[in-house]
Motif scaffolding. Structure first.
Motif, PDB file in Angstrom:
ATOM      1  N   GLU A   1     -30.488  35.810 -16.670  1.00 13.06           N
ATOM      2  CA  GLU A   1     -29.398  36.442 -17.420  1.00 13.06           C
ATOM      3  C   GLU A   1     -29.949  37.269 -18.577  1.00 13.06           C
ATOM      4  O   GLU A   1     -29.499  38.376 -18.840  1.00 13.06           O
ATOM      5  CB  GLU A   1     -28.458  35.358 -17.948  1.00 13.06           C
TER       6      GLU A   1
ATOM      7  N   GLN B   1     -31.251  40.467 -17.339  1.00 12.40           N
ATOM      8  CA  GLN B   1     -30.184  41.368 -16.915  1.00 12.40           C
ATOM      9  C   GLN B   1     -29.538  42.046 -18.103  1.00 12.40           C
ATOM     10  O   GLN B   1     -29.250  43.233 -18.071  1.00 12.40           O
ATOM     11  CB  GLN B   1     -29.116  40.588 -16.140  1.00 12.40           C
TER      12      GLN B   1
ATOM     13  N   PHE C   1     -29.991  45.924 -18.401  1.00 11.18           N
ATOM     14  CA  PHE C   1     -28.764  46.696 -18.241  1.00 11.18           C
ATOM     15  C   PHE C   1     -28.530  47.566 -19.466  1.00 11.18           C
ATOM     16  O   PHE C   1     -28.113  48.720 -19.344  1.00 11.18           O
ATOM     17  CB  PHE C   1     -27.558  45.784 -18.026  1.00 11.18           C
TER      18      PHE C   1
ATOM     19  N   LEU D   1     -27.449  44.371 -11.582  1.00  8.89           N
ATOM     20  CA  LEU D   1     -27.475  43.552 -12.795  1.00  8.89           C
ATOM     21  C   LEU D   1     -26.060  43.174 -13.227  1.00  8.89           C
ATOM     22  O   LEU D   1     -25.630  43.526 -14.321  1.00  8.89           O
ATOM     23  CB  LEU D   1     -28.140  44.336 -13.936  1.00  8.89           C
TER      24      LEU D   1
ATOM     25  N   GLY E   1     -25.543  41.423 -16.639  1.00  7.81           N
ATOM     26  CA  GLY E   1     -25.734  42.342 -17.760  1.00  7.81           C
ATOM     27  C   GLY E   1     -24.480  43.175 -17.972  1.00  7.81           C
ATOM     28  O   GLY E   1     -24.061  43.408 -19.106  1.00  7.81           O
TER      29      GLY E   1
END
Lengths: 515, 647, 105
Positions: A219, A222, A226, A281, A284
């Motif tokens: 996470e 991401q 992102f 992603l 994100g």
């Protein structure tokens, strides 16, 4: 299908460019014809692909017409092309606009025409490439191919403005550097993603987008990746506050470049944001969505209000384009199927509509040598056909039902209200005022430029003639066609977006909570 | 024939659309052919509409129970399906009849009125496009289709108001109309979105069932009230209710047939129609319904007061239209679809009649707009005179003319809302409505006497009667203004309210007190007009002097236009100018600042390049020294790695 | 004998020579003087090499051989350098290194 139709579509304009190199530079009309023919070939083939996909593959969806040639096997970079319901409308849009850009009038192209058309063809290929690439490296490659021809075209064939102290050199430089900064972040994120994926896949690195989408990135990764990618893509989408390259870029550029800029260049940003950002992603995206939504609404309202104060035609359409990208971004920020459908359809609709708008504005500018609204007026007397095209583009910009942009806007707003986020509901209501403001500035410009008493100083201007009819007829046809039969577009977009939207439901349950 | 029409109702809007396409693409250079195509298609639609009317009329119960619908999916995705189609029930059948009738008559009238105009073909093309849009709106089975055609109707209004686009005033009026209605449409669109989200559909029949049970769909009463009021913003704009009424009087810039068709009989009633179609929503949340009634009654009175002072025939008629639309909204605000639709129908007849009559006057007086230049037109234009008189009597509410029955119906339902235990506010509204009735009679006859009676004031004018193509419409509408209201007489077994209604049919007993009272009020208005303008026993100039303050305010329409212009120029445009300054100075300033600071940094750093050999050598040596010191301090392994050796 | 002359004496000597040469190379204005400074630095390196070869390693003559190489290279370098100076002098009429600043910003 074994025939590499996508490569042909992609390379046809390049072939045209190559042929044009050998044509003597005085014969710019022949070069224009070559450009017209090759873009028409691409367009015709794309329409065929669209038709085939719509009739045969809509139910199953997925990437079709794929091509795969290994290229740099050490890095797993491959010449990998394909289209699905999401990229096909974008490809179609590029071809429509490319073809019409060749035939749109710009007063500056009368000199050094050959080089202009060669650059235009290269530009068109670059944009097409980003939409059909299945490999992230190839995507980025074509993205870079796009930036340079635009720079050269603006610098040489562009024009300055009366209302703002902007020269064409400034406009070109600003546009290019802004986009390159964005792509620097994108490149960094891309390479980082590649290395992370390599680690998570046990050493088997890949640039293929579909395979990257299946990797379970952490996470934290991401969110950061992102953010970086979104910076790059949203700069391209002219999201506030990274939008300022766009109005100057539009105003400074010659007509065809403005058409491509408004029509497809920004859509590369939207496409990348959804295809690479959202698809690969999702966590994100969920984290950043509120930020994007707030900035998107700023786009809509801020740019629309600025339009009211503009006296230069190209700046009005330019800021209006920034405003419309706000609607696209709201659709993206909803992260649900309906909103994303709306966003993508809006990209297509806006592309066609602003191509027509810029084509007409460019024609008027070329005929009267003036973009300054107070100087113009009553042009509907001397140029009724151009006036008709102008008014239709204006109405499409205002989202009139029956024209292409109503259904996407409506769908976007439904998507916005379908989210469970109160913030997005409030933001959507604010953005809805953009619907009213959009009518105000556009009708004001129409009234001041086209209507009113006849001005004798413009009696010498010629209305649309010869090959200048092509953009008027074809773009109006597309705008009305997709306005009256929206399912031609919406069904296609839906089939492409469904797998992407599905990822969000999955991702949301992973981090717990709703979207 | 009737069944064919019922099953193929889509043809009714489609035929005018075909006319539009044909004229726009093919027949534009041939004005007579264009007119022929347009009128033929319109009349065919009218015939089909009559067939539908007959079909519905004969079997009303069935159509009220279950409207006849044909739909197809326009687009859909998971979670959102939007359909288009047709819905036939008594209300839409009535509207189809009215719209096709008035549209056909206006098109025939235009043969004479627009004769010789450069844009003759374009005019008929736009009229056909408008007919298509209005008819599509009227037979819509769901609110989204209504919205689509609502916007298209607005487009046609824009094109037709600005038809003579070389006139500065016309282009500004067209822009004003579009933008004012767009402002209302913000609310309408938002309301639609909220309905779609909460109920999952915009289909009228389905919503009719779901809305009374709104609590099942997660809504509170106050939430639904808010949605209803937001939704109502659209009709406020489109139907010229206060405060978005400002576009209607300016819309008179358009050719008179346009004013008759669009700004009297059809487009402006779209708002009333929309509220009527969604009346179940307003009935479910009475607060919203009261809001509608208040706006309606206020608008009616407000516009009537302005009309008293105006000096242009079309402007008087425009304010009168705003006022009558207020009546229709008031009726809806009392929950009566019947009264509202009935008045809509009769108003279409007599208002279109009067506008077309005004067109004849303008035609005869060579486009002189000021009524004080007219006078004594009775002897020059007899047909116009008599039909106009019928129209005035109808709008004033004198029996047995059409307006009496419908206006009376509205007064009745307003009074009943008060009398049968509802809020006392309805008494106030009732009184406002009665006062408005008196004012209406007064200003209409004021106009009538100034124009048609007395002596011709302008010696240079040569008024003449209009050609027959223009008179046909007047005669037909005149006849309808006489008998059109009789379908709503309360003594009938199946009056208008039996067919067009919401809910069960109740046979209301006629309230003679209100009937007589309204006639008395109307007569007072007429006699006042006779006194001042016919007999001239009281001088209107002295009255204007005596009440100068009020007169000025009314003549200047309460200065609302000026206030709006000030707001737009200073607030809205000012905000735009400010934000542009922000964009250039702050946002661009940051961007340019980044560029400039990079350049600045570069120009500082470049000074290290002195060009002097020995400086470079010194730097080289210093670098080596530093490296050696680092190597010495960190030990041999780092030293060897820095020198490129193996660790 | 005046006590043992060890490695450190040679290193100090060569270090001093190197510094003298460095100072000459960096601070002199006349280009030929800079060349002389370079020569001095190269010779100090030679001394360094020979000293280490004599004292720090046993047997093999690596340092001395290296020193011969350095002498050869220094000679070649001086030849080329003097040729350059003559060419510049013919054009600019100057042997002052501070005049040769065309690569300035």
């Amino acid at each position: 299908m074994d025939f590499p139709i996508l490569s042909v579509i992609l390379l046809s304009p390049i072939l045209g460019a190559l042929i044009s190199v050998f044509i003597p530079k005085e014969e710019s009309k022949i070069v224009k014809s070559v450009a017209g023919i090759t873009t028409f070939i691409s367009l015709a083939l794309t329409v065929i692909v669209y038709y085939l996909y719509y009739t045969q593959h809509l139910a199953t969806g997925g990437m079709q017409f794929t091509e795969f040639i290994p290229w740099v096997s050490d890095l797993n970079v491959n010449y990998s092309l394909g289209v699905d319901g999401f990229s096909l409308p974008m490809l179609l849009l590029t071809n429509i606009i490319g073809f019409n850009a060749v035939f749109s009038r710009s007063w500056s192209v009368e000199k050094r025409g050959k080089e202009y058309y060669i650059l235009l063809l290269i530009l068109i290929t670059g944009v097409m490439g980003t939409f059909v690439a299945r490999d992230l490296f190839i995507f980025f490659l074509f993205y870079e191919v796009v930036v340079i021809p635009i720079y050269i075209m603006v610098i040489i064939w562009g024009s300055g403005s009366k209302t703002k102290a902007v020269t064409k050199e400034y406009a070109g430089m600003k546009l290019t550097i802004f986009l390159l900064i964005g792509s620097a972040f994108l490149l960094a994120a891309m390479i980082w993603m590649y290395m992370e994926a390599k680690g998570l896949r046990g050493g088997a690195a890949t640039f293929d987008i579909a395979e990257l989408a299946m990797v379970k990135f952490s996470e934290r990764f991401q969110i950061i990746a992102f953010g970086m990618m979104a910076f790059g893509f949203t700069t391209l989408l002219s999201m506030f506050p990274f939008h300022s390259w766009s109005p100057d870029g539009y105003a400074g550029a010659p007509t065809s470049v403005s058409m491509i800029h408004a029509g497809v260049l920004k859509k590369i940003g939207g496409y990348g944001l959804i295809r690479v950002g959202l698809f690969v992603l999702p966590m994100g995206a969920i984290a950043w969505a509120p930020v994007i939504a707030i900035l998107a609404v700023a786009n809509v309202v801020y740019a629309a209000l600025i339009c009211l104060a503009q006296k230069d035609m190209k700046y009005v359409v330019g800021y209006s384009s920034v405003s419309h990208m706000g609607f696209v971004l709201i659709g993206v920020a909803t992260l649900n199927l309906i909103g994303l459908n709306g966003a993508v359809a809006n990209m297509f609709a806006h592309g066609v509509m602003s191509a027509l708008f810029f084509s007409m504005v460019g024609y008027i500018y070329a005929a009267t040598k003036s973009r300054y609204i107070p100087d113009l007026g009553g042009l509907a007397h001397q140029m009724p056909v151009a006036a008709t095209g102008f008014v239709i583009a204006a109405l499409a910009s205002a989202g009139l039902p029956g024209l292409v942009s109503f259904v996407p806007e409506f769908t976007t707003f439904i998507g916005a209200f379908k989210t469970s986020s109160q913030l997005i509901h409030v933001l959507a209501i604010i953005a809805l005022t953009g619907v009213v403001l959009g009518a105000v500035y556009v009708l004001r410009m129409v009234a001041n430029v086209l209507f009113g008493p006849r001005k004798e100083e413009w009696d010498h201007v010629k209305d649309i003639h010869g090959s200048y009819w092509i953009p008027v007829v074809s773009l109006i046809f597309i705008i009305v066609l997709f306005g009256v039969f929206p399912s031609l577009l919406m069904d296609m977009v839906n089939s492409g977006i469904e797998p992407i939207a599905a990822k969000f439901i999955q991702a949301a349950t992973q981090i717990g909570g709703n979207i | 024939m009737v069944n064919f029409a019922l099953e193929n109702a889509w043809l009714i809007p489609f035929l005018p659309f075909m006319a539009f396409v044909l004229i726009a693409l093919v027949f534009k250079p041939l004005p007579k052919v264009s007119a022929f195509v347009a009128i033929t298609c319109m009349l065919t639609s009218f015939v089909l509409a009559i067939q539908i009317g007959i079909g519905v009329f004969l079997d009303a119960e069935r159509f009220i129970e279950e409207p006849l619908k044909h739909t197809f999916t326009w687009f859909s995705m998971s979670g959102l399906t939007i359909e288009m189609g047709t819905q036939i029930d008594p209300t839409s059948a009535m509207m189809l009849f009215v719209v096709t009738l008035v549209a056909s008559l206006v098109q025939i009238y235009s043969l004479g009125y627009m004769h010789g105009d450069v844009g003759f073909s374009r005019f008929f093309a736009y009229l056909s496009l408008f007919a298509m849009s209005m008819l599509g709106l009227v037979i819509a089975p769901n609110l989204l289709q209504m919205f689509v055609f609502w916007e298209l109707v607005g487009l046609c209004s824009y094109l037709l108001i600005g038809f003579w686009f070389f006139k500065y005033s016309a282009r500004e009026a067209a822009k004003k109309a579009f933008i004012t209605t767009r402002t209302g449409d913000f609310g309408l669109l938002l309301g639609l979105l909220l309905l779609q989200i909460n109920f999952g559909t915009l289909d009228l029949v389905k919503l009719g069932e779901m809305i009374p049970n709104f609590t099942q769909y997660g809504l509170t009463a106050s939430g639904l009230t808010v949605i209803a009021i937001i939704l109502f913003l659209g009709p406020i704009g489109k139907s010229g209710q206060f405060p978005l009424h400002v576009w209607l009087p300016d819309a008179m810039e358009g050719p008179t047939p346009v004013s008759a068709l669009i700004h009297a009989a059809t487009m402006v009633v779209a708002g009333v129609y929309l509220v009527g179609r969604s009346l179940i929503l307003f009935q479910t949340v009475p607060a919203a319904m009261t809001f509608v009634a208040c706006i309606g009654a206020f608008t009616a009175l407000f516009a009537a007061t302005i009309a008293v002072t105006q000096v242009e025939m079309k402007k008087i008629l425009a304010y009168s239209t705003v006022s009558q639309l207020g009546y229709m909204m008031l009726a809806l605000g009392c929950g009566s679809l019947t009264a509202s639709m009935f008045h809509l129908m009769t108003h279409a007849f007599f208002k279109a009649l009067m506008f077309l009559g005004a067109g004849c006057v303008l035609h005869g007086m060579h486009n002189e707009l000021n009524i004080w230049k007219y006078g004594g037109l009775k002897k020059y234009m007899p047909v116009t005179y008599w039909t106009f008189l019928i129209g005035c009597l109808a709008i004033a509410g004198i029996p047995p003319f059409a307006g009496f029955w419908s206006k009376d119906e509205i007064l009745l339902v307003t009074y009943n809302m008060f009398a049968h235990g509802h809020q006392p506010i309805y008494l106030v509204l009732f009184i406002m409505a009665v006062i408005t009735a008196g004012l209406t009679a007064f200003y209409m006859f004021r106009m009538f006497f100034i124009c048609f009676h007395g002596e011709l004031r302008d010696e240079h004018a040569h008024p003449h009667e209009a050609p027959p193509s223009m008179l046909i419409a007047l005669i037909v509408l005149g006849a309808l203004s006489i008998v059109g209201g009789l379908v709503g007489m309360p003594w009938l077994e199946h009056p208008f309210g039996y067919y067009v209604r919401l809910g069960e049919f109740e046979h209301e007993a006629p309230n003679y007190f209100i009937m007589v009272g309204s006639v008395v009020v109307a007569c007072i208005g007429i006699f006042t007009a006779i006194t001042i303008y016919l007999k001239k026993s009281v001088s209107h100039e002295k009255l204007a002097e005596q009440y100068k303050g009020i007169y000025t305010v009314l003549y200047n329409k309460y200065y609302i236009d000026e206030i709006y212009l000030w707001l737009i120029h200073n607030v809205l445009d000012g905000l735009g100018r400010f934000l542009w300054w922000v964009d250039i100075t702050i946002v661009d300033g940051i961007v340019d600042g980044v560029g400039k600071s990079t350049q600045g940094l570069g120009s500082i750093l470049r000074r290290a390049q002195t060009g002097k050999l020995q400086h470079y050598a010194l730097v080289l040596f210093a670098g080596v020294v530093i490296l050696v010191v680092i190597m010495a301090m960190t030990g041999t392994s780092s030293a060897s790695s820095m020198l490129g050796g193996v660790r | 004998m005046m006590g043992n002359i060890g490695l450190e004496h040679f290193l100090i000597f060569s270090g001093t020579l190197f510094c003298i040469g460095l100072f000459g190379a960096l601070a002199k204005r006349n280009v030929i003087a800079i060349l002389m400074g370079l020569e001095i630095m190269l010779n100090s390196v030679n001394i360094n090499l020979v000293a280490f070869s004599r004292y720090a390693t046993t047997g093999d003559l690596t340092g001395q051989v290296f020193a011969i190489f350095v002498v050869a290279v220094a000679a070649a370098e001086v030849a080329v350098g003097l040729a350059l100076i003559v060419a510049i002098y013919r054009d600019r009429m100057s042997v002052n290194v501070e005049d040769f600043d065309w690569l300035k910003w």
